[in-house]
Design an enzyme around this catalytic site. Sequence first.
Site, PDB file in Angstrom:
ATOM      1  N   LYS A  39      16.526 -73.359  20.483  1.00  0.00           N
ATOM      2  CA  LYS A  39      17.810 -72.640  20.505  1.00  0.00           C
ATOM      3  C   LYS A  39      17.576 -71.161  20.200  1.00  0.00           C
ATOM      4  O   LYS A  39      16.497 -70.785  19.710  1.00  0.00           O
ATOM      5  CB  LYS A  39      18.758 -73.255  19.470  1.00  0.00           C
ATOM      6  CG  LYS A  39      18.287 -73.094  18.025  1.00  0.00           C
ATOM      7  CD  LYS A  39      19.119 -73.928  17.061  1.00  0.00           C
ATOM      8  CE  LYS A  39      18.596 -73.759  15.641  1.00  0.00           C
ATOM      9  NZ  LYS A  39      19.226 -74.710  14.701  1.00  0.00           N
ATOM     10  N   TYR A 268      18.677 -39.702   8.330  1.00  0.00           N
ATOM     11  CA  TYR A 268      20.089 -39.809   7.920  1.00  0.00           C
ATOM     12  C   TYR A 268      20.225 -39.922   6.401  1.00  0.00           C
ATOM     13  O   TYR A 268      19.420 -40.594   5.746  1.00  0.00           O
ATOM     14  CB  TYR A 268      20.721 -41.063   8.525  1.00  0.00           C
ATOM     15  CG  TYR A 268      21.086 -40.944   9.984  1.00  0.00           C
ATOM     16  CD1 TYR A 268      21.965 -39.961  10.431  1.00  0.00           C
ATOM     17  CD2 TYR A 268      20.561 -41.833  10.911  1.00  0.00           C
ATOM     18  CE1 TYR A 268      22.303 -39.877  11.779  1.00  0.00           C
ATOM     19  CE2 TYR A 268      20.895 -41.753  12.251  1.00  0.00           C
ATOM     20  CZ  TYR A 268      21.763 -40.771  12.675  1.00  0.00           C
ATOM     21  OH  TYR A 268      22.099 -40.696  13.996  1.00  0.00           O
TER      22      TYR A 268
END
Length: 376
Positions: A39, A268
Amino acid sequence: MLNESRPTWAEIHLDKLGFNFQSAKSFIGNDIRYMAVVKADAYGHGAIKCAERLEQEGADWFGVALPEEGVELRKNGIKKPILSFGFYEGQEPLVLENRLTPVIFRLELAKKIDRAAKERGLTADVHIKVDTGMNRVGVRCDEFKDFVEKLKEFRHLRVDGIMTHFANADDLAQNEFTNLQIKRFNESVEILREKGFQPNFVDLANSPGAVAHPASRGNMVRLGGILYGLGGDVLPENIEKPELKAVMSLHSKIALLKKVPKGETLGYSRTFLTERNSLIATIPIGYHDGYPRGLSNCGKVIINKSLAPVAGRVSMDWTILDVTDVKNVKVGDEVILIGECGDLSIKAEDLARQTKTISYEITCGLNQRVRKVYRD
Ligand SMILES: *Cc1c(COP(=O)(O)O)cnc(C)c1O
């Protein structure tokens, strides 16, 4: 086409996937069946290539989360049975036409599959999920008898399997609860049989169940994480376990190098201050790619056989590294974000620990933008 030239890629070592499958199998035993759980694009490793390899290695079943994931496997030639842990209203044709086996835990959905099978003149195989204590999906075991009674009405269904899922098989301090789940499951299997059903598959165990709880192996185990070599944080410590090798490594290359004098800030929010005249590298990978922002100012990478720290904030597309202490560093040098070089190793488990998650979220989190290169 995306990703053709940006030098950021994941290597998927299919030989190690094969190794882990065989290693798990020889540890757990040859007398049961093996479902390979692929999955979420095989936990980020690429479902098609991984399933192809696992089919060659002898996987008996594949497990997916959604019918669409199963359809992708069928379109690419996977022949073995595929169990879809979930399916939703309207997907009955998809399930039946692609020979997927759905997991059932609601009568309404059983009815829909039954009707769709009847229309096609088929009998649909289904697996029933019992909730033995996780309280997520599954029929509560105290309501199971009632559920099974009603299931008899559906003449176009065949109950091919019964399963449950563990809440805490990786934590040995919770063995009492795991044993309670096993006991409740065994009682549910009895109920099913008493009502005249004959399931071929009786399965409980995920990776930690299969490794750490022999009583949970039933006649099939559903292995995900350990196939990808992700044992470090989902298996209990201090127990005997199969040898595993990390299947994924993650790479980039230095895109820019610059000298930054002492006393300036990087990135940042200006969270990193150069405390010396520094050599700073930028690499083209960021949190959109799945390199977690939580590694800002704490991640490490390997360049030219040495470790270099992530400096400042990881941003969406770029990550800044302090390479002042790396010898002979140049633009274009390879950077290993997950992987090994000589004695140095950085595992998905390490990134997970630093960002307070599990390794599955790290490998699953890699974006489509990260090209996958398969190695054998
Ligand atoms: C994901 C999943 C597994 C595999 O779990 P791992 O811990 O990765 O081995 C098994 N069964 C079900 C129902 C799952 O959803």
